[in-house]
Design a protein around this motif. Structure first.
Motif: not given
Ligand code: MRU
Length: 339
Positions: A157, A187, A195-196, A199-200, A203
């Motif tokens: 991320n 992603v 994190q991908g 979180l990504t 977002e």
């Protein structure tokens, strides 16, 4: 706008990134011990965000020092800085931000301690603002690399959660989309901390950016089928020769990208460049707890006592990188960040 770090008088509020995307909760840190723990536990993560948080941690620590003269104050501030420096070893933004605050103290020895403490807060908030502007500049430079219809693979991320601004690699993607470019983002889930996946995707969904989640081992297959037109990642530390430390698995993507003649780009603010080290060999790689691999969401997935290796970052040698996008411009090989 996603705000991962909030400073209020004597208090740092951090969006708990361990809980996303299921819960959006902030934790409160009232001293440098709590800030250090939050960085270590990855409540806050991502190189620029770690730097900003550590700087604010120094301010909270400074407030707890009862000294009445400069020398006492400075000798008690050093262990505060040391505690924060010992949280995570790889992202250089942490040490860069701590060094900046230390320099402010040393340059203002003559000030009343009360004013000196206020100056530290100003400097920490300035770092936060500078990182935001750097993100926007990175976005402006980087968007020129993106073509209509690009299918961009990103890793870990690198967005607002990791920077406090629009992001680095993700900031470029956002800027290109805001300019009206039609793009699609792959992603990669980014094991083990995800994190991908966590979180990504969270977002990108908030920004209405078309994306698809894949597991990390699918990247080669998609590249082979011609479904990835570029790879865009962030960095935790860039050596003088352009070698890049980033989330574990980045190197694998770089090798795959080269094999398939797909451009591999790194986006990072200049605060991530460590010109004191000649190459990636000198970058310390953080080893994290085995439980990050043997457990998923508090559930054990490997037999008890399974031995684990868990390096959190890897080094992508500079030969694999088409360009490094900083707030100052697009830098192409041969890389040389003056020693
Ligand atoms: O372990 P993390 O989540 O702190 O690692 C983060 C990364 O590797 C990011 O890619 C990097 O910090 C760049 S964030 C703009």
């Amino acid at each position: 706008m996603i705000t991962p770090i909030i400073y209020e008088e004597g208090l740092v509020r951090l969006l708990d990134q361990r809980k996303l995307p299921l819960e959006e909760v902030y934790i409160e840190c009232r001293d440098h011990y709590q800030v250090a723990q939050a960085i270590r536990d990855m409540v806050v993560r991502g190189a620029p965000a770690i730097g900003i948080t550590a700087a604010l941690g120094v301010c909270l620590g400074a407030n707890t020092i009862p000294a009445s003269n400069f020398n006492d104050f400075f000798s008690q501030l050093n262990p505060v800085i040391e505690l924060l420096a010992n949280t995570r070893p790889t992202a250089v933004n942490l040490f860069w931000a701590l060094e900046r605050l230390k320099e402010v103290v040393l340059q203002n020895k003559g000030l009343e301690l009360h004013s000196l403490k206020q100056l530290l807060v100003q400097e920490a908030l300035k770092i936060m603002e500078e990182e935001k502007s750097a993100n926007e500049a990175i976005g402006r430079w980087g968007k020129e690399l993106i073509k209509e219809g690009d299918q961009i693979l990103t890793y870990c991320n690198t967005g607002s959660l990791a920077t406090g601004g629009i992001g680095t690699a993700l900031g470029i993607i956002k800027t290109a989309l805001w300019e009206g470019k039609r793009i699609m983002v792959w992603v990669s889930e980014t094991r083990p901390f995800l994190q991908g996946a966590r979180l990504t995707t969270w977002e990108l969904r908030q920004c209405n950016i078309p994306h698809r989640l894949i597991t990390d081992n699918m990247a080669g297959h998609l590249m082979q089928k011609g479904e990835v037109s570029m790879v865009m990642v962030g960095a935790d530390r860039i050596a003088a020769n352009g070698d890049v430390a980033n989330k574990i698995g980045t190197y694998t993507l770089a090798v795959l990208a080269k094999e398939h003649k797909i451009p591999f780009y790194v986006a990072a603010p200049t605060s991530t460049i460590d010109s004191t080290i000649p190459s990636g060999h000198q970058i310390p790689i953080e080893e994290r707890a085995p439980q990050e691999i043997t457990y998923i969401m508090d559930r054990r997935i490997a037999p008890e006592k399974t031995e684990v290796t868990n390096p959190a970052f890897d080094i992508t040698p500079h030969q694999y990188i088409q360009a490094i996008i900083t707030e100052k411009g697009i830098i192409r090989p041969p890389f040389s960040f003056i020693l």
